[in-house]
Design an enzyme around this catalytic site. Structure first.
Site, PDB file in Angstrom:
ATOM      1  N   LEU A  45     -12.228   2.422  -8.922  1.00 30.22           N
ATOM      2  CA  LEU A  45     -12.528   1.162  -8.273  1.00 30.22           C
ATOM      3  C   LEU A  45     -11.947  -0.474  -9.059  1.00 30.22           C
ATOM      4  O   LEU A  45     -12.165  -0.112 -10.164  1.00 30.22           O
ATOM      5  CB  LEU A  45     -13.658   1.468  -8.041  1.00 30.22           C
ATOM      6  CG  LEU A  45     -14.136   2.812  -7.023  1.00 30.22           C
ATOM      7  CD1 LEU A  45     -16.260   2.484  -6.501  1.00 30.22           C
ATOM      8  CD2 LEU A  45     -13.753   2.990  -6.859  1.00 30.22           C
ATOM      9  N   HIS A  46     -11.572  -0.704  -8.211  1.00 26.37           N
ATOM     10  CA  HIS A  46     -11.327  -2.368  -7.920  1.00 26.37           C
ATOM     11  C   HIS A  46     -11.636  -2.943  -7.593  1.00 26.37           C
ATOM     12  O   HIS A  46     -12.356  -2.917  -6.097  1.00 26.37           O
ATOM     13  CB  HIS A  46      -9.375  -1.833  -8.230  1.00 26.37           C
ATOM     14  CG  HIS A  46      -9.043  -1.606  -7.600  1.00 26.37           C
ATOM     15  ND1 HIS A  46      -8.898  -2.259  -6.570  1.00 26.37           N
ATOM     16  CD2 HIS A  46      -7.794  -0.593  -7.177  1.00 26.37           C
ATOM     17  CE1 HIS A  46      -7.928  -1.637  -5.429  1.00 26.37           C
ATOM     18  NE2 HIS A  46      -7.457  -0.939  -5.345  1.00 26.37           N
ATOM     19  N   GLY A  48     -10.251  -4.421  -4.640  1.00 28.26           N
ATOM     20  CA  GLY A  48      -9.865  -4.130  -3.519  1.00 28.26           C
ATOM     21  C   GLY A  48     -10.971  -3.316  -2.724  1.00 28.26           C
ATOM     22  O   GLY A  48     -11.567  -3.456  -2.123  1.00 28.26           O
ATOM     23  N   HIS A  49     -11.473  -2.215  -3.325  1.00 27.02           N
ATOM     24  CA  HIS A  49     -12.134  -0.905  -3.010  1.00 27.02           C
ATOM     25  C   HIS A  49     -12.940  -1.913  -2.913  1.00 27.02           C
ATOM     26  O   HIS A  49     -14.154  -1.282  -2.332  1.00 27.02           O
ATOM     27  CB  HIS A  49     -12.604   0.016  -4.185  1.00 27.02           C
ATOM     28  CG  HIS A  49     -11.259   1.260  -4.295  1.00 27.02           C
ATOM     29  ND1 HIS A  49     -10.656   0.861  -5.754  1.00 27.02           N
ATOM     30  CD2 HIS A  49     -10.303   1.343  -3.184  1.00 27.02           C
ATOM     31  CE1 HIS A  49      -9.761   1.555  -5.693  1.00 27.02           C
ATOM     32  NE2 HIS A  49      -9.336   2.087  -4.660  1.00 27.02           N
ATOM     33  N   ASP A 162      -2.948  -0.305   2.715  1.00 22.44           N
ATOM     34  CA  ASP A 162      -1.502   0.873   3.293  1.00 22.44           C
ATOM     35  C   ASP A 162      -1.925   0.808   4.172  1.00 22.44           C
ATOM     36  O   ASP A 162      -2.342   1.666   5.214  1.00 22.44           O
ATOM     37  CB  ASP A 162      -3.025   1.930   2.062  1.00 22.44           C
ATOM     38  CG  ASP A 162      -2.229   1.829   0.956  1.00 22.44           C
ATOM     39  OD1 ASP A 162      -1.846   2.712   0.063  1.00 22.44           O
ATOM     40  OD2 ASP A 162      -3.734   1.206   0.038  1.00 22.44           O
ATOM     41  N   SER A 198      -5.297   0.523  -8.150  1.00 25.42           N
ATOM     42  CA  SER A 198      -5.501   1.501  -9.235  1.00 25.42           C
ATOM     43  C   SER A 198      -4.297   2.616  -9.872  1.00 25.42           C
ATOM     44  O   SER A 198      -4.259   2.243 -11.333  1.00 25.42           O
ATOM     45  CB  SER A 198      -5.682   2.807  -8.766  1.00 25.42           C
ATOM     46  OG  SER A 198      -6.918   2.830  -7.233  1.00 25.42           O
TER      47      SER A 198
HETATM   48  P1  AMP Z   1      -7.245   4.710  -2.493  1.00 27.75           P
HETATM   49  O1  AMP Z   1      -9.029   4.802  -3.730  1.00 27.75           O
HETATM   50  O2  AMP Z   1      -5.833   4.287  -3.637  1.00 27.75           O
HETATM   51  O3  AMP Z   1      -6.431   5.596  -1.869  1.00 27.75           O
HETATM   52  O4  AMP Z   1      -7.924   3.485  -1.595  1.00 27.75           O
HETATM   53  C1  AMP Z   1      -8.985   3.418  -1.045  1.00 27.75           C
HETATM   54  C2  AMP Z   1      -9.314   2.728  -0.052  1.00 27.75           C
HETATM   55  O5  AMP Z   1      -9.194   0.989  -0.075  1.00 27.75           O
HETATM   56  C3  AMP Z   1      -7.705   2.399   0.914  1.00 27.75           C
HETATM   57  O6  AMP Z   1      -8.690   2.537   2.527  1.00 27.75           O
HETATM   58  C4  AMP Z   1      -7.075   1.477   0.332  1.00 27.75           C
HETATM   59  O7  AMP Z   1      -6.043   0.580   1.454  1.00 27.75           O
HETATM   60  C5  AMP Z   1      -8.008   0.356  -0.314  1.00 27.75           C
HETATM   61  N1  AMP Z   1      -7.377  -0.641  -0.561  1.00 27.75           N
HETATM   62  C6  AMP Z   1      -6.326   0.031  -2.162  1.00 27.75           C
HETATM   63  N2  AMP Z   1      -6.414  -1.614  -2.604  1.00 27.75           N
HETATM   64  C7  AMP Z   1      -6.677  -2.705  -2.017  1.00 27.75           C
HETATM   65  C8  AMP Z   1      -6.480  -3.340  -1.803  1.00 27.75           C
HETATM   66  N3  AMP Z   1      -5.637  -4.536  -2.676  1.00 27.75           N
HETATM   67  N4  AMP Z   1      -6.990  -4.342  -0.685  1.00 27.75           N
HETATM   68  C9  AMP Z   1      -7.761  -3.828   0.572  1.00 27.75           C
HETATM   69  N5  AMP Z   1      -7.633  -3.209   0.302  1.00 27.75           N
HETATM   70  C10 AMP Z   1      -7.348  -2.066  -0.620  1.00 27.75           C
END
Ligand code: AMP
Length: 312
Positions: A45-46, A48-49, A162, A198
């Protein structure tokens, strides 16, 4: 909750690892008339998450964060094995950002038998990332449908980073009448413009610098849109010009699409689907400029969403 190591148990937030555990915890929240929010993630998690979690916590009484690196959405040559896994840290972040439950199932808990049922959203998954990642979106929609059926959320949170995934999930929800409101959350960026991901962890310092060409290209396209430019090829060339300055960056695609149909925009033609044969038509969506590129070991994506009525 069962079978967790000490660090996770001490994080001050329950971590469900089985479908039964998460169902029980959510049912208790429901009995207390709480609204349920779901934030599906693959962990590592960062900010964004955590912005998705913050948004969910502001809008829902009980927030579930799922952390699951879904094998079904990775191609055979992709990064499933080396995808970063940082569960202990993730669980602490979930608590700090106001989540109430983490659902971190094993592969076995999610797929106890060979999967024989899939959800496939047609057309919207043909282009953009769907073209270079065959089967990816089928894996995404199948796991999201499973998570919706397990958690039964009122609202589910997805990032605009995404963009295609957001549109595809929205369409699945509409077409299959899931009783879930899908909430899109704007892309969170580093100060220098790099969209948080990530997969940025794979980048060396030189590659990270080169990766800025994606957001730089999109900024150039935004400036052109704001100045009235509407020729998709001009916008594409502006993005490509930035990518081309960086030898460490290899383009996968640069596209200008209608934000609802994801069809490439054609200069001079009204956006929206053709609606041949009396089919209902999709209304025109925002203009979306989308880019994907390989930088070192990472495949990165980014986009800009240009809404004519609120261009900022
Ligand atoms: P992931 O763990 O990459 O599958 O992402 C999980 C959720 O976090 C998805 O809905 C992504 O679109 C969202 N997400 C990932 N990176 C960002 C970001 N930089 N800004 C906003 N949402 C993000």
């Amino acid at each position: 909750m069962a079978n967790l190591d000490g660090a996770v148990q001490d994080a001050g937030i329950p971590v469900a690892v089985t479908v039964e555990e998460v169902r029980e915890a959510v049912a208790a929240a429901r009995r207390a008339s709480k609204t349920i929010g779901l934030v599906p993630t693959m962990g590592a998690l960062h900010r964004g998450h955590t912005t998705l979690i913050d948004t969910a916590a502001a809008q829902c009484d009980f927030v579930v964060v799922s952390i699951f690196v879904n094998p079904l959405q990775f191609g055979p040559t992709e990064d499933l094995d080396r995808y970063p896994r940082t569960l202990d840290r993730d669980v602490v972040l979930c608590r700090e950002h106001g989540a109430h439950l983490v659902f971190a199932p094993t592969d076995r808990a999610m797929y106890p038998k060979p999967q024989r049922t899939y959800v496939n959203v047609e057309k919207l998954t043909d282009g953009l990332c769907g073209a270079s990642r065959p089967g990816h979106f089928r894996g995404v929609t199948t796991v999201v449908a499973k998570l919706f059926n397990i958690v039964l959320p009122d609202r589910a949170y997805f990032g605009e980073k995404d963009y295609q995934q957001l549109v595809v999930v929205r369409r699945m929800v509409e077409d299959l009448n899931f009783p879930v409101t899908v909430v899109g959350v704007p892309t969170v960026r580093e100060e220098d413009g790099l969209a948080l991901s990530s997969r940025n962890q794979y980048l060396t310092p030189e590659e990270r610098q080169a990766a800025l060409s994606l957001s730089r290209g999109l900024q150039a396209a935004r400036r052109a849109l704001e100045a009235g430019e509407r020729d998709p090829q001009v916008l594409i060339d502006l993005v490509r010009a930035e990518l081309a300055k960086e030898p460490l960056v290899r383009e996968d695609y640069v596209s200008v699409v209608d934000g609802f149909t994801l069809e490439p925009l054609i200069y001079g033609r009204e956006p929206g689907s053709e609606g041949a044969g009396g089919e209902p038509q999709d209304p025109p969506g925002p203009i979306v400029v989308a880019v994907a590129a390989h930088v070192g070991q990472a495949r990165l994506i980014d986009n800009l969403i240009y809404r004519e009525d609120q261009p900022a």
